[in-house]
Design a protein around this motif. Structure first.
Motif, PDB file in Angstrom:
ATOM      1  N   GLN A  70       0.829  -1.207   0.000  1.00  0.00           N
ATOM      2  CA  GLN A  70       0.000   0.000   0.000  1.00  0.00           C
ATOM      3  C   GLN A  70       0.862   1.256   0.000  1.00  0.00           C
ATOM      4  O   GLN A  70       0.622   2.198  -0.767  1.00  0.00           O
ATOM      5  CB  GLN A  70      -0.901  -0.028   1.242  1.00  0.00           C
ATOM      6  N   TYR A  71       1.881   1.260   0.860  1.00  0.00           N
ATOM      7  CA  TYR A  71       2.772   2.415   0.949  1.00  0.00           C
ATOM      8  C   TYR A  71       3.532   2.617  -0.356  1.00  0.00           C
ATOM      9  O   TYR A  71       3.643   3.737  -0.871  1.00  0.00           O
ATOM     10  CB  TYR A  71       3.758   2.223   2.105  1.00  0.00           C
ATOM     11  N   THR A  72       4.035   1.538  -0.918  1.00  0.00           N
ATOM     12  CA  THR A  72       4.830   1.629  -2.148  1.00  0.00           C
ATOM     13  C   THR A  72       3.976   2.068  -3.334  1.00  0.00           C
ATOM     14  O   THR A  72       4.404   2.892  -4.155  1.00  0.00           O
ATOM     15  CB  THR A  72       5.500   0.275  -2.451  1.00  0.00           C
ATOM     16  N   LEU A  73       2.761   1.536  -3.434  1.00  0.00           N
ATOM     17  CA  LEU A  73       1.878   1.914  -4.533  1.00  0.00           C
ATOM     18  C   LEU A  73       1.442   3.374  -4.435  1.00  0.00           C
ATOM     19  O   LEU A  73       1.229   4.046  -5.450  1.00  0.00           O
ATOM     20  CB  LEU A  73       0.639   1.014  -4.554  1.00  0.00           C
ATOM     21  N   SER A  74       1.301   3.871  -3.203  1.00  0.00           N
ATOM     22  CA  SER A  74       0.875   5.259  -2.997  1.00  0.00           C
ATOM     23  C   SER A  74       1.990   6.259  -3.243  1.00  0.00           C
ATOM     24  O   SER A  74       1.757   7.364  -3.730  1.00  0.00           O
ATOM     25  CB  SER A  74       0.346   5.444  -1.570  1.00  0.00           C
ATOM     26  N   THR A  75       3.229   5.886  -2.884  1.00  0.00           N
ATOM     27  CA  THR A  75       4.345   6.835  -2.928  1.00  0.00           C
ATOM     28  C   THR A  75       5.390   6.507  -3.983  1.00  0.00           C
ATOM     29  O   THR A  75       6.252   7.334  -4.279  1.00  0.00           O
ATOM     30  CB  THR A  75       5.055   6.865  -1.562  1.00  0.00           C
ATOM     31  N   ASN A  76       5.320   5.281  -4.532  1.00  0.00           N
ATOM     32  CA  ASN A  76       6.349   4.768  -5.447  1.00  0.00           C
ATOM     33  C   ASN A  76       7.720   4.702  -4.771  1.00  0.00           C
ATOM     34  O   ASN A  76       8.761   4.796  -5.426  1.00  0.00           O
ATOM     35  CB  ASN A  76       6.435   5.599  -6.731  1.00  0.00           C
ATOM     36  N   LYS A  77       7.709   4.534  -3.456  1.00  0.00           N
ATOM     37  CA  LYS A  77       8.935   4.371  -2.676  1.00  0.00           C
ATOM     38  C   LYS A  77       8.886   3.019  -1.970  1.00  0.00           C
ATOM     39  O   LYS A  77       7.816   2.531  -1.615  1.00  0.00           O
ATOM     40  CB  LYS A  77       9.069   5.473  -1.629  1.00  0.00           C
ATOM     41  N   THR A  78      10.056   2.441  -1.759  1.00  0.00           N
ATOM     42  CA  THR A  78      10.104   1.174  -1.033  1.00  0.00           C
ATOM     43  C   THR A  78       9.901   1.425   0.449  1.00  0.00           C
ATOM     44  O   THR A  78      10.017   2.562   0.933  1.00  0.00           O
ATOM     45  CB  THR A  78      11.462   0.470  -1.234  1.00  0.00           C
ATOM     46  N   LEU A  79       9.597   0.350   1.176  1.00  0.00           N
ATOM     47  CA  LEU A  79       9.481   0.472   2.631  1.00  0.00           C
ATOM     48  C   LEU A  79      10.766   1.005   3.249  1.00  0.00           C
ATOM     49  O   LEU A  79      10.736   1.777   4.205  1.00  0.00           O
ATOM     50  CB  LEU A  79       9.162  -0.899   3.246  1.00  0.00           C
ATOM     51  N   LEU A  80      11.902   0.598   2.690  1.00  0.00           N
ATOM     52  CA  LEU A  80      13.190   1.043   3.233  1.00  0.00           C
ATOM     53  C   LEU A  80      13.342   2.551   3.117  1.00  0.00           C
ATOM     54  O   LEU A  80      13.840   3.211   4.042  1.00  0.00           O
ATOM     55  CB  LEU A  80      14.339   0.333   2.501  1.00  0.00           C
ATOM     56  N   GLU A  81      12.900   3.112   2.005  1.00  0.00           N
ATOM     57  CA  GLU A  81      12.943   4.571   1.850  1.00  0.00           C
ATOM     58  C   GLU A  81      11.980   5.236   2.823  1.00  0.00           C
ATOM     59  O   GLU A  81      12.266   6.322   3.346  1.00  0.00           O
ATOM     60  CB  GLU A  81      12.591   4.947   0.408  1.00  0.00           C
ATOM     61  N   GLY A  82      10.865   4.562   3.090  1.00  0.00           N
ATOM     62  CA  GLY A  82       9.917   5.090   4.063  1.00  0.00           C
ATOM     63  C   GLY A  82      10.495   5.108   5.464  1.00  0.00           C
ATOM     64  O   GLY A  82      10.339   6.084   6.200  1.00  0.00           O
ATOM     65  N   TYR A  83      11.197   4.035   5.832  1.00  0.00           N
ATOM     66  CA  TYR A  83      11.854   3.999   7.145  1.00  0.00           C
ATOM     67  C   TYR A  83      12.881   5.124   7.261  1.00  0.00           C
ATOM     68  O   TYR A  83      12.976   5.800   8.303  1.00  0.00           O
ATOM     69  CB  TYR A  83      12.570   2.658   7.357  1.00  0.00           C
ATOM     70  N   GLN A  84      13.640   5.334   6.205  1.00  0.00           N
ATOM     71  CA  GLN A  84      14.677   6.370   6.226  1.00  0.00           C
ATOM     72  C   GLN A  84      14.055   7.748   6.417  1.00  0.00           C
ATOM     73  O   GLN A  84      14.561   8.553   7.217  1.00  0.00           O
ATOM     74  CB  GLN A  84      15.482   6.347   4.928  1.00  0.00           C
ATOM     75  N   GLU A  85      12.969   8.020   5.706  1.00  0.00           N
ATOM     76  CA  GLU A  85      12.332   9.332   5.823  1.00  0.00           C
ATOM     77  C   GLU A  85      11.715   9.541   7.201  1.00  0.00           C
ATOM     78  O   GLU A  85      11.662  10.663   7.702  1.00  0.00           O
ATOM     79  CB  GLU A  85      11.253   9.476   4.744  1.00  0.00           C
TER      80      GLU A  85
END
Length: 425
Positions: A70-85
């Motif tokens: 869900q996160y990746t489809l919404s933002t086009n970012k991987t979970l790892l990039e989400g953790y970093q942000e």
């Protein structure tokens, strides 16, 4: 519905079929020790009693696997990039746990693959003098070589077809066994009770890899990004792909449990709880239902399925660790050399772990499953933290299911830790 989703074209069955990929990859990685060994053992030892545990494990893990997609489809970012942000501490937590999981799970799937290979050689009359630990090390080394040579894509694709054949064979075996009325119950059989603290370790191990270790969600998010580079995948189609893979593996877990319940439960035959020793009994189940002719075929299918899982584990975990370290070091891009180094480290330490547990590989397999479960609440909380606000904010029933899931998984983990520490009489 988010603004991103509103701009997307309406999906149809053709677009849904084109989106299929990451979810099936996740499913092929999931159908391994959790299904072939743990689910079937659960049915063979306890009959239908642990069906509820399998359903709850899949139900309560569902939101956290879905959040990654869900996160990746919404933002086009991987979970790892989400953790970093969100903060490097989140990425560090993932990285440390994932490195440990990579080594342990590599060793575990290598052991199961070797056990099936040993049975396969025995079935065709070839002498197999290698011990399971040594055979496991050789399999991991071969997998490592295939990955470094870049030839894994063909075998990975082949393993998915093998998984389909395994699924059809297992469903067929269950239908035939059910039509036969199952195995005859021994007159002196006493129904075991799984609802006690003595069975807690088995239940926790069963849930650990059910349907897959939850950190696979981060690897899956990387597959989703890669898929979007090849095809334009909408949010709805991406969720459809995920649901097909996740729900399919959940149903298959129950099918394996039913196979064990129909063919071995109550027969009077002692169920081997050591995963590697259980393989022979598992193959016999298919022979009981389908016929003796199927032994060699099922053994080969199961071996290819587990060999494909070994490839996916070493490759997927290495890619996730490589990407996590790149983000932690603020590098612009990773190199093929750095990925090869991670694959080498993962394979080498996996072999080292097997050598340490050489005297008790069954304990190694159980430990891998238990570690996966104990670390599950942490990975689950990480994934939930990424969808608590913003345009991809989770709400409604899925939010409350995730809260219930976090409570359930955490409570079981704390109960198990308390039991292992001797805090429960």
């Amino acid at each position: 519905m988010t603004q991103t989703q509103q701009l997307e074209p309406v999906s149809n069955w053709q677009s849904k079929l084109k989106a299929i990929g990451p979810g099936i990859l996740m499913a092929s990685a999931a159908v391994g020790g959790s299904h072939i060994v743990a689910s079937t053992q659960a049915g063979a030892i306890y009959g239908w009693q642990l069906a509820l545990i399998i359903i709850l494990a899949n139900l309560f893990k569902y939101p956290f696997f879905r959040f990654g997609v869900q996160y990746t489809l919404s933002t086009n970012k991987t979970l790892l990039e989400g953790y970093q942000e969100k903060g490097k501490i989140y990425l560090w937590i993932f990285f440390v746990l994932n490195v440990i999981a990579a080594m342990i799970n590599t060793a575990a799937v290598g052991i199961v693959t070797a056990a099936i290979l040993k049975f396969l050689f025995s079935a065709i009359g070839v002498q197999f003098d290698l011990s399971i630990p040594l055979a496991s090390a050789i399999i991991i080394a071969i997998t490592w070589g295939i990955l470094l040579l870049g030839k894994y894509r063909f075998l990975d694709s082949l393993s998915k077809w093998i998984m389909i054949v395994l699924t059809v064979s297992t469903v067929t075996a269950v239908i035939v066994a059910a039509s036969k009325g199952g195995v005859q119950i021994a007159p002196d059989f006493i129904e075991p009770n799984p609802w006690n603290l003595a069975s807690l370790g088995f239940i926790v191990a069963l849930m650990g890899w059910m349907p897959a270790p939850i950190e696979i969600s981060a690897i899956n998010s990387m597959w989703v990004v890669a898929k979007r580079r090849l095809n334009k995948v909408s949010y709805g189609d991406g969720i459809f792909d995920f649901n097909v893979g996740f729900i399919g593996t959940a149903i298959l877990a129950l099918v394996f449990l039913v196979l064990g319940a129909l063919v071995q439960y109550g027969s009077g035959e002692t169920v081997e709880q050591a995963g590697v020793k259980y393989i022979a009994q598992l193959i016999k189940m298919y022979a009981f239902a389908i016929g003796d002719w199927s032994k060699l075929l099922i053994a080969f299918i199961a071996f290819m399925c587990m060999f494909g899982t070994t490839i996916t584990v070493i490759d997927g975990y290495s890619r996730a660790n490589n990407e996590a370290l790149r983000l932690l070091l603020n590098k612009k891009e990773s190199t093929a050399a750095s990925l090869s180094i991670w694959m080498t480290i993962t394979a080498a330490i996996g072999v080292l772990i097997i050598s340490v547990f050489m005297s008790d590989v069954a304990k190694m397999l159980s430990f891998a499953m238990i570690f996966s479960f104990v670390s599950t609440p942490i990975f689950a909380a990480l994934n939930l933290s990424l969808v608590l606000k913003g345009e991809n904010k989770v709400k409604g029933g899925l939010f409350w299911l995730s809260i219930a899931g976090l409570i359930y998984l955490s409570a079981f983990t704390l109960l198990f830790i308390a039991y292992e520490l001797g805090m429960l009489a």
